[in-house]
Design a protein around this motif. Structure first.
Motif, PDB file in Angstrom:
ATOM      1  N   LEU A  69       0.829  -1.206   0.000  1.00 61.78           N
ATOM      2  CA  LEU A  69       0.000   0.000   0.000  1.00 61.78           C
ATOM      3  C   LEU A  69       0.864   1.258   0.000  1.00 61.78           C
ATOM      4  N   LEU A  70       0.535   2.184  -0.882  1.00 64.68           N
ATOM      5  CA  LEU A  70       1.245   3.469  -0.924  1.00 64.68           C
ATOM      6  C   LEU A  70       0.706   4.428   0.123  1.00 64.68           C
ATOM      7  N   GLY A  71      -0.581   4.288   0.461  1.00 64.82           N
ATOM      8  CA  GLY A  71      -1.213   5.180   1.420  1.00 64.82           C
ATOM      9  C   GLY A  71      -2.686   5.343   1.090  1.00 64.82           C
ATOM     10  N   THR A  72      -3.246   6.471   1.510  1.00 60.42           N
ATOM     11  CA  THR A  72      -4.666   6.735   1.270  1.00 60.42           C
ATOM     12  C   THR A  72      -4.850   8.054   0.533  1.00 60.42           C
ATOM     13  N   GLN A  87       3.639  -4.179  -7.289  1.00 62.03           N
ATOM     14  CA  GLN A  87       4.079  -4.936  -6.112  1.00 62.03           C
ATOM     15  C   GLN A  87       3.079  -6.035  -5.765  1.00 62.03           C
ATOM     16  N   PHE A  88       1.787  -5.704  -5.808  1.00 60.84           N
ATOM     17  CA  PHE A  88       0.745  -6.662  -5.460  1.00 60.84           C
ATOM     18  C   PHE A  88       0.806  -7.902  -6.354  1.00 60.84           C
ATOM     19  N   LEU A  89       1.003  -7.684  -7.651  1.00 62.24           N
ATOM     20  CA  LEU A  89       1.040  -8.801  -8.592  1.00 62.24           C
ATOM     21  C   LEU A  89       2.402  -9.478  -8.665  1.00 62.24           C
ATOM     22  N   GLY A  90       3.407  -8.924  -7.990  1.00 61.70           N
ATOM     23  CA  GLY A  90       4.747  -9.510  -8.019  1.00 61.70           C
ATOM     24  C   GLY A  90       5.444  -9.306  -9.345  1.00 61.70           C
ATOM     25  N   ASP A  91       5.144  -8.191 -10.010  1.00 61.57           N
ATOM     26  CA  ASP A  91       5.752  -7.887 -11.304  1.00 61.57           C
ATOM     27  C   ASP A  91       7.208  -7.470 -11.112  1.00 61.57           C
ATOM     28  N   SER A 141       2.519 -15.520  -9.181  1.00 66.41           N
ATOM     29  CA  SER A 141       1.945 -14.529  -8.271  1.00 66.41           C
ATOM     30  C   SER A 141       0.799 -13.752  -8.922  1.00 66.41           C
ATOM     31  N   MET A 142       0.744 -13.730 -10.252  1.00 64.88           N
ATOM     32  CA  MET A 142      -0.307 -13.011 -10.972  1.00 64.88           C
ATOM     33  C   MET A 142      -1.502 -13.899 -11.318  1.00 64.88           C
TER      34      MET A 142
END
Length: 176
Positions: A69-72, A87-91, A141-142
């Motif tokens: 998460l970068l933030g809100t 990052q979430f997908l592990g690219d 991861s994707m």
């Protein structure tokens, strides 16, 4: 009065209209976008709440939050988490946050909203789900978040991956 052609063009001009036939697009409307590695993805337009260009200093970092998460951000009075989709997908790429704005796609499913920070917004296209193929040659991861792939023939064979926004929103990766 408003239907009088003289109001829109001079009375000495020839008033003619060309009717264009509109073709019905095949498939469903999708937003195409890119990750830093150059991989191309699509999301169905029906699951997108908003697409915006967010200034990095307007994304408020949250201490001790997941590194994904970068933030809100404040999206019309609602606090929305912004995730680094790469990052979430592990690219293999790395999202460049040192620029004036970061493209963010706010996805929504059953009143849950999440911002996905990406590298670059692409086009809106009508994509036929009947031409969707099974996932091949994609990082493990994707794979859980990709519903299928389209093969594009441009200069070279390219793959467009269809993401499932509901699987992203409900992922156990957010708890890490």
């Amino acid at each position: 009065m408003a239907s009088n052609p003289e109001l829109f063009i001079g009375s000495d001009q020839d008033f003619s209209l060309e009717l264009q036939t509109l073709s019905n697009p095949e498939g469903e409307l999708h937003l195409r976008f890119f990750l830093p590695s150059g991989k191309e993805f699509a999301l169905p337009a029906t699951g997108i709440a908003e697409v915006l260009q967010q200034a990095p200093d307007e994304i408020a970092p949250i201490p001790n939050a997941s590194p994904l998460l970068l933030g809100t951000i404040n999206l019309r009075g609602k606090i929305v988490w912004v995730a680094d989709l790469c990052q979430f997908l592990g690219d293999s790429g790395s999202l460049n946050t040192d620029r004036p704005t970061i493209p963010v796609i706010a996805i929504e499913n059953q009143e849950q909203v999440l911002g996905l920070a990406i590298e670059k917004i692409g086009d809106m296209d009508w994509l036929d789900l009947d031409n969707l193929e099974a996932v091949s040659e994609l990082l493990d991861s994707m794979t859980p978040f990709v519903s299928g792939q389209w093969q594009w023939q441009r200069e070279e064979l390219e793959v467009l991956n269809l993401l499932d926004s509901s699987k992203i929103l409900r992922s156990a990766r957010w708890a890490a």
